[in-house]
Design a protein around this motif. Structure first.
Motif, PDB file in Angstrom:
ATOM      1  N   THR A 162       1.026  -1.653  -0.141  1.00  0.00           N
ATOM      2  CA  THR A 162      -0.298  -0.304   0.205  1.00  0.00           C
ATOM      3  C   THR A 162       1.053   1.402  -0.066  1.00  0.00           C
ATOM      4  N   MET A 163       2.408   1.132  -0.043  1.00  0.00           N
ATOM      5  CA  MET A 163       2.661   1.927   0.617  1.00  0.00           C
ATOM      6  C   MET A 163       3.781   2.924  -0.910  1.00  0.00           C
ATOM      7  N   VAL A 164       3.910   4.721  -0.865  1.00  0.00           N
ATOM      8  CA  VAL A 164       4.127   5.234  -1.821  1.00  0.00           C
ATOM      9  C   VAL A 164       4.951   6.326  -1.265  1.00  0.00           C
ATOM     10  N   PHE A 165       5.532   6.508  -1.232  1.00  0.00           N
ATOM     11  CA  PHE A 165       6.414   7.280  -0.800  1.00  0.00           C
ATOM     12  C   PHE A 165       7.318   8.219  -1.530  1.00  0.00           C
ATOM     13  N   ASN A 166       7.639   9.388  -0.912  1.00  0.00           N
ATOM     14  CA  ASN A 166       8.293  10.756  -1.904  1.00  0.00           C
ATOM     15  C   ASN A 166       9.805  10.294  -2.021  1.00  0.00           C
ATOM     16  N   GLN A 167      10.695  11.710  -2.862  1.00  0.00           N
ATOM     17  CA  GLN A 167      12.061  11.520  -2.821  1.00  0.00           C
ATOM     18  C   GLN A 167      12.472  11.678  -1.568  1.00  0.00           C
ATOM     19  N   ALA A 168      12.184  12.401  -0.763  1.00  0.00           N
ATOM     20  CA  ALA A 168      13.146  12.556   0.361  1.00  0.00           C
ATOM     21  C   ALA A 168      13.041  11.595   1.179  1.00  0.00           C
ATOM     22  N   ALA A 169      11.733  10.693   1.152  1.00  0.00           N
ATOM     23  CA  ALA A 169      11.572   9.184   2.486  1.00  0.00           C
ATOM     24  C   ALA A 169      12.922   7.983   1.358  1.00  0.00           C
ATOM     25  N   LYS A 170      12.648   8.134  -0.132  1.00  0.00           N
ATOM     26  CA  LYS A 170      13.561   7.639  -0.666  1.00  0.00           C
ATOM     27  C   LYS A 170      15.262   7.571  -0.565  1.00  0.00           C
ATOM     28  N   LEU A 171      15.670   8.937   0.131  1.00  0.00           N
ATOM     29  CA  LEU A 171      17.055   9.086   0.286  1.00  0.00           C
ATOM     30  C   LEU A 171      16.770   8.810   1.502  1.00  0.00           C
ATOM     31  N   LEU A 172      16.781   8.312   2.417  1.00  0.00           N
ATOM     32  CA  LEU A 172      16.499   8.130   3.400  1.00  0.00           C
ATOM     33  C   LEU A 172      16.888   6.194   4.053  1.00  0.00           C
ATOM     34  N   LEU A 173      16.253   6.064   2.852  1.00  0.00           N
ATOM     35  CA  LEU A 173      16.305   4.411   2.319  1.00  0.00           C
ATOM     36  C   LEU A 173      17.938   4.368   1.929  1.00  0.00           C
ATOM     37  N   GLU A 174      18.210   5.519   1.022  1.00  0.00           N
ATOM     38  CA  GLU A 174      19.468   4.939   0.130  1.00  0.00           C
ATOM     39  C   GLU A 174      20.337   5.327   0.890  1.00  0.00           C
ATOM     40  N   LYS A 175      20.733   6.222   2.434  1.00  0.00           N
ATOM     41  CA  LYS A 175      22.039   6.460   3.347  1.00  0.00           C
ATOM     42  C   LYS A 175      21.725   5.700   3.907  1.00  0.00           C
ATOM     43  N   VAL A 176      20.987   4.486   4.562  1.00  0.00           N
ATOM     44  CA  VAL A 176      21.217   3.352   5.090  1.00  0.00           C
ATOM     45  C   VAL A 176      21.562   2.241   4.416  1.00  0.00           C
ATOM     46  N   GLY A 177      21.164   2.459   3.287  1.00  0.00           N
ATOM     47  CA  GLY A 177      22.031   1.058   2.392  1.00  0.00           C
ATOM     48  C   GLY A 177      20.814  -0.338   2.968  1.00  0.00           C
TER      49      GLY A 177
END
Length: 211
Positions: A162-177
């Motif tokens: 159900t999840m849709v998220f913005n660019q700022a949330a995606k950058l968080l995921l990328e940062k942590v890996g």
């Protein structure tokens, strides 16, 4: 121009229901989307089905890649943490659901009217439970506790589908890996609330979720 959504689809031996899911993406009222499908080593006809749709859809609408083969969570994180995947918004997608036509447009409307672009924003919600023939038998539980970091630590609130998220949330995921967590959706909920982002839980369901 309308916002571009990258649909992050993970597959593994999903041939039985995959075409129905892809058809439901095709019927979305919000048409500006691309699918990045990560296949985790299917031995059934999953890849052939993906290739058929890739050939049928406009060039660039569907790209196919190989997953890390460490289970569904790592497969989803391999997409979510990849900085080469860029869009305005991102949506997790399971291989055996069916999306109602308004699923993306409802989520995008919600995000666009509520987000501060610099802050992580996560839209999620209920699902409609169905059996394998899409016969409905109820909705996913409605959680009483509001979305918050404190509550996120003890309880996952919504399915990744159900999840849709913005660019700022995606950058968080990328940062942590791609860390070793039990589920990508709970992890994103914890990350967004823990970093002061916003989570909206929609009490309406826009997905037929096979049980």
């Amino acid at each position: 121009a309308s916002a571009l959504v990258a649909i992050l689809l993970c597959t593994f031996n999903g041939a039985r229901f995959l075409a129905e899911q892809l058809d439901s993406l095709e019927k979305q009222t919000h048409q500006n989307w691309i699918v990045i499908a990560s296949d985790d080593g299917s031995t059934d006809s999953t890849l052939e089905i993906l290739q058929q749709y890739q050939a049928k859809w406009p060039v660039g609408k569907l790209s196919i890649r190989s997953g890390p083969q460490k289970g569904f969570c790592q497969n989803f994180l391999s997409l979510a943490c990849d900085p080469s995947i860029r869009a305005d918004y991102y949506a997790f997608c399971d291989q055996d659901d069916v999306w109602l036509p308004s699923k993306l447009s409802v989520a995008l409307e919600n995000i666009a009217s509520n987000q501060k672009e610099s802050e992580p924003y996560l839209y999620c919600g209920r699902t409609k439970y169905v059996d394998e023939n899409l016969k409905p038998f109820g909705l996913s539980p409605l959680f009483v506790f509001p979305p918050s970091f404190r509550n996120a630590l003890v309880q996952s609130i919504a399915g990744g589908n159900t999840m849709v998220f913005n660019q700022a949330a995606k950058l968080l995921l990328e940062k942590v890996g791609p860390v070793d967590v039990p589920s990508h959706d709970w992890w994103l909920y914890i990350l967004v609330t823990g970093s002061g982002g916003n989570v909206l839980y929609d009490k309406m369901g826009y997905i037929h979720y096979r049980q």
